[in-house]
Design a protein around this motif. Structure first.
Motif, PDB file in Angstrom:
ATOM      1  N   GLY A   5       0.776  -1.223   0.000  1.00 19.57           N
ATOM      2  CA  GLY A   5       0.000   0.000   0.000  1.00 19.57           C
ATOM      3  C   GLY A   5       0.812   1.279   0.000  1.00 19.57           C
ATOM      4  N   LEU A   6       2.139   1.180  -0.037  1.00 16.82           N
ATOM      5  CA  LEU A   6       2.962   2.376  -0.105  1.00 16.82           C
ATOM      6  C   LEU A   6       2.994   2.887  -1.542  1.00 16.82           C
ATOM      7  N   ASN A   7       2.912   4.199  -1.707  1.00 13.12           N
ATOM      8  CA  ASN A   7       3.020   4.738  -3.059  1.00 13.12           C
ATOM      9  C   ASN A   7       4.487   4.779  -3.488  1.00 13.12           C
ATOM     10  N   GLN A   8       4.709   5.132  -4.748  1.00 10.48           N
ATOM     11  CA  GLN A   8       6.067   5.099  -5.291  1.00 10.48           C
ATOM     12  C   GLN A   8       7.000   6.029  -4.528  1.00 10.48           C
ATOM     13  N   ASP A   9       6.532   7.209  -4.159  1.00  3.01           N
ATOM     14  CA  ASP A   9       7.388   8.159  -3.457  1.00  3.01           C
ATOM     15  C   ASP A   9       7.901   7.578  -2.146  1.00  3.01           C
ATOM     16  N   LYS A  10       7.011   6.926  -1.399  1.00  3.74           N
ATOM     17  CA  LYS A  10       7.409   6.364  -0.108  1.00  3.74           C
ATOM     18  C   LYS A  10       8.327   5.159  -0.278  1.00  3.74           C
ATOM     19  N   ILE A  11       8.084   4.369  -1.317  1.00  2.43           N
ATOM     20  CA  ILE A  11       8.962   3.228  -1.592  1.00  2.43           C
ATOM     21  C   ILE A  11      10.374   3.719  -1.909  1.00  2.43           C
ATOM     22  N   ILE A  12      10.475   4.787  -2.683  1.00  4.05           N
ATOM     23  CA  ILE A  12      11.778   5.345  -3.024  1.00  4.05           C
ATOM     24  C   ILE A  12      12.459   5.912  -1.791  1.00  4.05           C
ATOM     25  N   TYR A  13      11.695   6.607  -0.937  1.00  3.87           N
ATOM     26  CA  TYR A  13      12.270   7.100   0.313  1.00  3.87           C
ATOM     27  C   TYR A  13      12.822   5.934   1.140  1.00  3.87           C
ATOM     28  N   ASN A  14      12.041   4.861   1.275  1.00  5.81           N
ATOM     29  CA  ASN A  14      12.499   3.705   2.044  1.00  5.81           C
ATOM     30  C   ASN A  14      13.762   3.096   1.434  1.00  5.81           C
ATOM     31  N   TYR A  15      13.820   3.067   0.106  1.00  6.51           N
ATOM     32  CA  TYR A  15      15.012   2.540  -0.568  1.00  6.51           C
ATOM     33  C   TYR A  15      16.231   3.400  -0.266  1.00  6.51           C
ATOM     34  N   ARG A  16      16.071   4.710  -0.363  1.00  4.29           N
ATOM     35  CA  ARG A  16      17.196   5.609  -0.105  1.00  4.29           C
ATOM     36  C   ARG A  16      17.649   5.510   1.347  1.00  4.29           C
ATOM     37  N   LEU A  17      16.700   5.421   2.268  1.00  2.00           N
ATOM     38  CA  LEU A  17      17.072   5.277   3.675  1.00  2.00           C
ATOM     39  C   LEU A  17      17.754   3.945   3.923  1.00  2.00           C
ATOM     40  N   SER A  18      17.258   2.883   3.299  1.00  2.00           N
ATOM     41  CA  SER A  18      17.822   1.557   3.488  1.00  2.00           C
ATOM     42  C   SER A  18      19.284   1.499   3.057  1.00  2.00           C
ATOM     43  N   ARG A  19      19.631   2.166   1.959  1.00  2.00           N
ATOM     44  CA  ARG A  19      21.016   2.165   1.489  1.00  2.00           C
ATOM     45  C   ARG A  19      21.950   2.764   2.544  1.00  2.00           C
ATOM     46  N   ALA A  20      21.509   3.851   3.185  1.00  2.00           N
ATOM     47  CA  ALA A  20      22.332   4.478   4.210  1.00  2.00           C
ATOM     48  C   ALA A  20      22.347   3.650   5.486  1.00  2.00           C
ATOM     49  N   ARG A  21      21.193   3.084   5.836  1.00  2.00           N
ATOM     50  CA  ARG A  21      21.088   2.347   7.099  1.00  2.00           C
ATOM     51  C   ARG A  21      21.880   1.043   7.076  1.00  2.00           C
ATOM     52  N   ARG A  22      22.056   0.466   5.879  1.00  2.00           N
ATOM     53  CA  ARG A  22      22.779  -0.806   5.800  1.00  2.00           C
ATOM     54  C   ARG A  22      24.232  -0.685   6.255  1.00  2.00           C
ATOM     55  N   THR A  23      24.754   0.539   6.378  1.00  2.00           N
ATOM     56  CA  THR A  23      26.131   0.673   6.864  1.00  2.00           C
ATOM     57  C   THR A  23      26.269   0.100   8.268  1.00  2.00           C
ATOM     58  N   ILE A  24      25.285   0.311   9.125  1.00  2.00           N
ATOM     59  CA  ILE A  24      25.391  -0.214  10.495  1.00  2.00           C
ATOM     60  C   ILE A  24      25.141  -1.719  10.509  1.00  2.00           C
ATOM     61  N   GLU A  25      24.253  -2.215   9.651  1.00  2.00           N
ATOM     62  CA  GLU A  25      24.081  -3.668   9.529  1.00  2.00           C
ATOM     63  C   GLU A  25      25.394  -4.319   9.137  1.00  2.00           C
ATOM     64  N   ASN A  26      26.061  -3.732   8.152  1.00  2.00           N
ATOM     65  CA  ASN A  26      27.329  -4.287   7.691  1.00  2.00           C
ATOM     66  C   ASN A  26      28.426  -4.133   8.739  1.00  2.00           C
ATOM     67  N   ALA A  27      28.408  -3.033   9.488  1.00  2.00           N
ATOM     68  CA  ALA A  27      29.409  -2.856  10.537  1.00  2.00           C
ATOM     69  C   ALA A  27      29.298  -3.971  11.577  1.00  2.00           C
ATOM     70  N   PHE A  28      28.079  -4.286  11.996  1.00  2.00           N
ATOM     71  CA  PHE A  28      27.884  -5.399  12.921  1.00  2.00           C
ATOM     72  C   PHE A  28      28.269  -6.726  12.264  1.00  2.00           C
ATOM     73  N   GLY A  29      27.929  -6.879  10.977  1.00  2.00           N
ATOM     74  CA  GLY A  29      28.282  -8.103  10.274  1.00  2.00           C
ATOM     75  C   GLY A  29      29.780  -8.303  10.178  1.00  2.00           C
ATOM     76  N   ILE A  30      30.512  -7.211   9.972  1.00  2.00           N
ATOM     77  CA  ILE A  30      31.978  -7.285   9.922  1.00  2.00           C
ATOM     78  C   ILE A  30      32.521  -7.749  11.267  1.00  2.00           C
TER      79      ILE A  30
END
Length: 269
Positions: free
Chosen positions: A133-158
């Protein structure tokens, strides 16, 4: 403030998220049942743990850690009651003043980025909830945020990939376990600073990266043992948010879908 601005510049250049001053996440650090600990460290996964709350920059370097919250606090309040959360809430972190992304744009604050476990505040952005139910704008926002947020996921993974003591629950006193985690974070940062541009400690395949067909997951995700000392936290705060925080998120969303759009983002909606 200069350090915050440098971090923000790197997040914008590498991960395409403007005014981001760090990615935040938390992990349960699983330990052997401590003596005379009662239920304080007994968590919802029926193991004993304390919490590692951390913020990292765009290069997987930790900038802040908060170590030691009781593992039983699986829901609500971990971030709010942490030293880090208190300092952000009382505006004591020397974060730069808001400024526009572009000429005549709205003044936008500098923010942390986190996942759904964290609250939406004026200084911490999280995704729009729900996958349907998310529109395209919100999906894109979530994608952009996810790219930045994955840095901490990867830091813990490292950490869990490179420091073998984290492959299993830590078997020692609580105080020693906390010092071990603190030492690993410091050593990781030291090695990582020397490794930038060299890629011996963190190889290209170890961390998540963008490919022609979307996300290519880092090798650390395949190497994590189910008995790893790191376990996810379900929720670090309540879901309450202010109207101002929601408006700030809407402004980020609007920018990422207009002046701040990047060509390939529309392939991910």
């Amino acid at each position: 403030k200069e350090k915050w601005l440098n971090i923000s510049k790197e997040f914008e250049e590498v991960w395409n998220f403007n005014h981001c001053i760090g990615a935040i996440d938390g992990k349960h650090v699983v330990i052997q049942c401590p003596e005379n600990a009662g239920s304080s460290y007994f968590n919802y996964k029926n193991s004993h743990s304390f919490v590692l709350l951390a913020v990292c920059d765009a290069n997987y370097i930790f900038t802040f850690v908060d170590i030691g919250a009781y593992g039983r606090r699986s829901d609500g309040g971990i971030f709010r009651d942490s030293f880090l959360g208190q300092k952000f809430r009382t505006n004591e972190m020397n974060v730069p003043d808001p400024k526009p992304f572009y000429f005549e744009g709205n003044s936008m604050p500098y923010v942390l980025v986190g996942d759904e476990a964290f609250p939406l505040t004026e200084y911490l952005m999280r995704p729009f909830p729900g996958k349907q139910g998310l529109n395209q704008d919100k999906i894109i926002y979530n994608y952009r945020l996810s790219r930045a947020r994955r840095t901490i996921e990867n830091a813990f993974g490292i950490l869990s990939s490179q420091w073998r003591i984290l492959r299993r629950p830590i078997n020692c006193s609580i105080e020693t376990a906390m010092k071990i985690v603190q030492a690993i974070v410091c050593l990781h940062n030291y090695i990582r600073i020397q490794d930038i541009g060299v890629n011996e400690y963190i190889t290209e395949n170890m961390v998540d990266r963008d490919g022609c067909d979307g996300l290519i997951e880092g090798s650390w995700r395949r190497n994590i043992d189910i008995n790893s000392a790191f376990q996810d936290i379900r929720r670090c705060s309540t879901n309450n948010s202010s109207r101002k925080a929601a408006r700030i998120r809407d402004d980020f969303c609007e920018y990422f879908n207009s002046e701040g759009a990047i060509p390939w983002q529309f392939q991910h909606c």
